[in-house]
Design a protein around this motif. Structure first.
Motif, short mmCIF file in Angstrom:
data_model
loop_
_atom_site.label_atom_id
_atom_site.label_comp_id
_atom_site.label_asym_id
_atom_site.label_seq_id
_atom_site.Cartn_x
_atom_site.Cartn_y
_atom_site.Cartn_z
N LEU A 229 39.69 35.72 33.84
CA LEU A 229 39.53 34.33 34.22
C LEU A 229 40.88 33.61 34.20
CD1 LEU A 229 37.58 31.89 34.80
CD2 LEU A 229 37.67 31.45 32.33
N ALA A 230 41.65 33.84 33.15
CA ALA A 230 42.94 33.17 33.00
C ALA A 230 43.94 33.58 34.08
CB ALA A 230 43.53 33.47 31.62
N ALA A 231 43.71 34.73 34.72
CA ALA A 231 44.64 35.21 35.76
C ALA A 231 44.40 34.55 37.11
CB ALA A 231 44.52 36.72 35.89
N VAL A 232 43.32 33.79 37.24
CA VAL A 232 43.00 33.15 38.52
C VAL A 232 43.88 31.92 38.71
CG1 VAL A 232 41.22 32.00 39.87
CG2 VAL A 232 40.62 33.97 38.44
N HIS A 233 44.55 31.84 39.87
CA HIS A 233 45.36 30.66 40.17
C HIS A 233 45.57 30.56 41.67
CE1 HIS A 233 48.42 33.84 40.19
NE2 HIS A 233 49.13 33.05 40.98
N GLY A 234 45.97 29.38 42.13
CA GLY A 234 46.24 29.16 43.54
C GLY A 234 45.68 27.84 44.02
N GLN A 235 45.77 27.60 45.34
CA GLN A 235 45.23 26.37 45.92
C GLN A 235 43.95 26.61 46.70
OE1 GLN A 235 48.41 24.36 48.19
NE2 GLN A 235 48.34 22.78 46.62
N GLU A 236 43.76 27.80 47.20
CA GLU A 236 42.58 28.10 48.01
C GLU A 236 41.82 29.28 47.41
OE1 GLU A 236 43.86 28.77 51.98
OE2 GLU A 236 44.61 26.72 52.29
N GLY A 237 40.52 29.20 47.50
CA GLY A 237 39.67 30.31 47.07
C GLY A 237 39.51 30.46 45.58
N VAL A 238 40.04 29.52 44.79
CA VAL A 238 39.97 29.65 43.33
C VAL A 238 38.53 29.58 42.83
CG1 VAL A 238 40.55 28.47 41.16
CG2 VAL A 238 42.31 28.80 42.91
N VAL A 239 37.79 28.60 43.30
CA VAL A 239 36.41 28.43 42.83
C VAL A 239 35.58 29.66 43.19
CG1 VAL A 239 34.30 27.08 43.13
CG2 VAL A 239 36.51 25.92 42.83
N ALA A 240 35.75 30.17 44.39
CA ALA A 240 34.99 31.36 44.81
C ALA A 240 35.32 32.55 43.92
CB ALA A 240 35.30 31.68 46.27
N ARG A 241 36.59 32.72 43.56
CA ARG A 241 36.97 33.84 42.70
C ARG A 241 36.36 33.72 41.32
NH1 ARG A 241 43.25 33.91 43.11
NH2 ARG A 241 42.97 32.04 44.40
N VAL A 242 36.31 32.51 40.78
CA VAL A 242 35.70 32.33 39.46
C VAL A 242 34.21 32.61 39.52
CG1 VAL A 242 35.21 30.66 37.62
CG2 VAL A 242 37.46 30.68 38.71
N ARG A 243 33.55 32.17 40.57
CA ARG A 243 32.11 32.45 40.69
C ARG A 243 31.85 33.94 40.83
NH1 ARG A 243 31.26 27.22 44.46
NH2 ARG A 243 30.57 25.76 42.83
N ASP A 244 32.75 34.65 41.53
CA ASP A 244 32.61 36.11 41.63
C ASP A 244 32.75 36.75 40.25
OD1 ASP A 244 32.21 36.07 44.34
OD2 ASP A 244 34.29 36.53 44.86
N LEU A 245 33.72 36.27 39.46
CA LEU A 245 33.89 36.79 38.10
C LEU A 245 32.65 36.53 37.26
CD1 LEU A 245 37.53 35.94 36.92
CD2 LEU A 245 36.47 38.20 37.06
N ALA A 246 32.10 35.32 37.39
CA ALA A 246 30.90 34.97 36.61
C ALA A 246 29.75 35.91 36.96
CB ALA A 246 30.52 33.52 36.87
N ARG A 247 29.56 36.19 38.25
CA ARG A 247 28.49 37.12 38.64
C ARG A 247 28.75 38.52 38.09
NH1 ARG A 247 28.55 33.99 43.46
NH2 ARG A 247 30.15 35.34 44.37
N THR A 248 30.02 38.94 38.16
CA THR A 248 30.37 40.28 37.67
C THR A 248 30.03 40.44 36.19
OG1 THR A 248 32.15 40.50 39.29
CG2 THR A 248 32.27 41.91 37.34
N GLY A 250 27.91 38.49 34.44
CA GLY A 250 26.60 37.95 34.10
C GLY A 250 26.65 36.58 33.45
N VAL A 251 27.62 35.78 33.82
CA VAL A 251 27.79 34.45 33.21
C VAL A 251 27.04 33.42 34.05
CG1 VAL A 251 29.43 32.61 32.68
CG2 VAL A 251 30.01 35.01 32.18
N VAL A 252 26.15 32.70 33.39
CA VAL A 252 25.43 31.59 34.01
C VAL A 252 25.52 30.41 33.06
CG1 VAL A 252 23.24 30.72 34.91
CG2 VAL A 252 23.84 33.14 35.21
N ASP A 253 26.12 29.31 33.50
CA ASP A 253 26.30 28.17 32.59
C ASP A 253 26.47 26.89 33.41
OD1 ASP A 253 27.18 27.56 29.51
OD2 ASP A 253 28.34 26.31 30.92
N GLU A 254 25.71 25.85 33.05
CA GLU A 254 25.77 24.59 33.78
C GLU A 254 27.15 23.93 33.63
OE1 GLU A 254 22.65 21.99 32.65
OE2 GLU A 254 21.04 23.32 33.35
#
Length: 465
Positions: A229-248, A250-254
Motif C-alpha cells: 500500500l505504501a508503495a502506491v504513488h502518482g497522479q493517475e490510477g492511484v485509487v484504482a490500484r489501492v482498490r485492486d490491493l484491497a481486493r487482493t 480481502g480488505v473491505v472497510d467503509e
C-alpha cells in the motif's frame, strides 16, 4: 571582550541572506492574504502539560525556569511553562479561548519563531521560523478545505520559483486510507501502524516491516500488504490500484472507501489547477496522532534529502472545549529550513545587502546640512537614502558606497573655487556614468530602487552561522 562562541542550532543570517528570508515571508504573506487568510500571533509560551498532550516528548520542549522562583511556584508539569515547538497546538488553544469572538470558518495565517530541542543538522534548527495557514470550523469542516490548502501553498511556491527557488512536489495522502486498510487487514493498533509507515524514508522497508511485526502485531503477510500500500504513488490510477490491493488482500472497510473518494477529489483538483505539483503518495502518514484525514508533505525537487519544507494535515479533535469541537486543516512552511538551503547553495540571492539606493556625499562637515536636505528630498519620494558617515575625499566616499553595495552616489550642489555654481550630480558607481540631477525629480531605475531577490549561481555559498 573574548570572541563569542556561536550557539549551535540558533541561526543568525547575514544581511543579504536576511533579505532573501524577507522576500520568502513577503511572498507567503501576500499569497495567504490573497486567499483571505488573516494574520494572528500567539504567545511564545504554553503550559507544559498542554504542549505535551499531543504526542511530543519532553526532551523536545524548552522549559522556562527563572533564576530565582517565587515561593510556592509550581515545579510540576501542570504548572510549568514551555516555549512552543510548533504553531498548531497554540493555535488550537487560541481558537478555543476566542471562539466567541471569531467568525467561522476561521482562516488564519501565522508567522512566528518556534523552538525545538533537537540535534542541529542540515535543515534542522533549535530556533526557527514557521509560516502556517489553517482553516478551522465549528462542528463540521467541509472536505473542500483539504483540497484548497495545498493548492494555496502550491501557488506561493510557484511565485518563489520565479526568483530561482527549485520546483516543489507536494505529496498527499489520506489517513482514512491507511487506517481503513489496516483495520481491514485485522490490524487494530492503527497508531503503531502509522508510526511505522512514517519511518519508511528514514529506515527503509525491511526495518519498517520489522516495526510492524514488533509494534503493531502484524504478521509477515500483513506487513507486506501494508508495504505494498505504501508503495502506491502518482497522479493517475492511484485509487484504482489501492482498490485492486484491497481486493487482493480481502480488505473491505467503509473508512478506506471514504478516504479513497476524498483522495481522488484532491488529486483530480490538483491535476487541473497545479499540474505536476501535487501527487498522491501512500507512504505519507505523519506521525502525530491528531491528524485524521488528508496529510501533506512538500519537498524541493532535487533536494529531497533536506526533508519536508511544508507539512500538515486535517485534525478533528485538537481544538475542543469539551462541548464543542473545532475541526481544522493546516499546513506549516519551515521557512528557516527552506531559506537555509536557498542561501547556502546559492540558489537565490539578493541583488544587494542594504536597502539604500543612494549615498549622499558630504563636501565638508560644515555643509552636512545641505547633504541631509538632499537626502530628505529623495526620501520624501520613496527613495531609500543614507548620508556619508564622514566628509572624506570623494573617492573614499565612493569606495564606502561600493563596499556597502549602494549603486548611486549623489554629489550636492556646491560653490566652485572660481565662484561659479555647480549643480547636483549623481554617479552610477557600477558604470561610472555621472549626470546632472534634481533631488525633487531624479529617480533611480526601477530595478535599483530596492534590493531584489533573483536566481543565484548554483554552488555559490553565502556565509552565515
Amino acid at each position: 571582550m573574548a570572541r563569542p562562541t556561536p550557539l549551535s542550532g540558533f541561526p543568525e543570517l547575514l544581511p543579504d541572506a536576511r533579505l532573501v528570508e524577507q522576500h520568502v515571508l513577503d511572498v507567503l504573506r501576500r499569497t495567504f492574504e490573497l486567499h483571505g487568510f488573516t494574520g494572528i500571533e500567539t504567545r511564545a509560551v504554553e503550559p507544559l502539560e498542554q504542549l505535551l498532550r499531543k504526542g511530543e516528548t519532553s526532551k523536545e520542549v524548552y522549559v522556562l525556569d527563572r533564576l530565582q522562583a517565587d515561593p510556592g511556584e509550581a515545579t510540576d508539569r501542570a504548572g510549568r511553562l514551555g516555549l512552543h515547538f510548533d504553531l498548531t497546538v497554540p493555535f488550537a488553544r487560541y481558537v478555543v479561548e476566542n471562539a466567541g469572538r471569531l467568525v467561522f470558518p476561521f482562516r488564519r495565517y501565522q508567522i512566528q519563531k518556534v523552538w525545538r530541542g533537537e540535534r542541529p543538522q542540515d535543515g534542522r534548527f533549535r530556533e526557527f521560523t514557521q509560516a502556517d495557514i489553517d482553516v478551522v470550523a465549528q462542528g463540521e469542516l467541509p472536505y473542500h478545505y483539504e483540497v484548497e490548502l495545498p493548492l494555496v501553498i502550491a501557488e506561493a511556491f510557484a511565485a518563489l520559483a520565479e526568483v530561482g527557488m527549485p520546483p516543489v512536489r507536494i505529496s498527499v495522502n489520506n489517513r482514512r486510507v491507511v487506517e481503513g486498510f489496516s483495520r481491514g487487514l485485522g490490524l487494530d493498533d492503527v497508531e503503531a501502524v502509522l508510526r511505522s509507515i512514517d519511518k519508511l524514508d528514514k529506515i527503509g522497508p525491511d526495518a519498517v516491516a520489522e516495526l510492524l511485526v514488533r509494534d503493531a502485531g502484524a504478521s509477515q503477510a500483513q506487513a507486506r500488504a501494508m508495504l505494498e500500500l505504501a508503495a502506491v504513488h502518482g497522479q493517475e490510477g492511484v485509487v484504482a490500484r489501492v482498490r485492486d490491493l484491497a481486493r487482493t488482500h480481502g480488505v473491505v472497510d467503509e473508512q478506506l472507501e471514504q478516504g479513497l473518494v476524498e483522495l481522488d477529489a484532491l488529486v483530480t483538483a490538483a491535476v487541473r489547477r497545479a499540474p505536476g505539483v501535487v501527487v498522491a503518495d501512500l507512504r505519507i502518514a505523519r506521525g502525530l496522532d491528531y491528524y485524521t484525514g488528508s496529510v501533506y508533505e512538500t519537498t524541493l525537487v532535487g533536494h529531497e534529502k533536506l526533508g519536508s519544507i511544508c507539512s500538515g494535515g486535517r485534525y478533528d479533535a485538537l481544538a475542543t472545549d469539551g462541548t464543542t469541537t473545532y475541526p481544522g486543516v493546516g499546513l506549516s512552511v519551515g521557512v528557516t529550513r527552506l531559506v537555509s538551503r536557498l542561501v547556502q547553495q546559492g540558489l537565490v540571492r539578493a541583488t544587494r545587502s542594504v536597502p539604500t539606493a543612494v549615498l549622499v556625499a558630504v563636501t565638508t562637515e560644515d555643509e552636512r546640512a545641505a547633504s541631509e536636505a538632499v537626502a530628505d528630498a529623495l526620501r520624501a519620494r520613496g527613495i531609500p537614502v543614507e548620508v556619508a558617515p564622514a566628509a572624506a575625499r570623494f573617492g573614499k566616499q565612493i569606495r564606502h558606497a561600493d563596499r556597502r553595495g549602494i549603486p548611486f552616489v549623489w554629489f550636492p550642489a556646491s560653490a566652485a573655487d572660481d565662484g561659479g555654481a555647480q549643480g547636483h550630480q549623481v554617479k552610477d558607481i557600477r558604470s561610472g556614468d555621472q549626470v546632472d540631477a534634481d533631488p525633487t525629480s531624479w529617480q533611480p531605475p526601477a530595478e535599483d530602487l530596492w534590493p531584489r531577490v533573483e536566481a543565484g549561481e548554483v554552488g555559490e555559498t553565502v556565509s552565515r552561522r
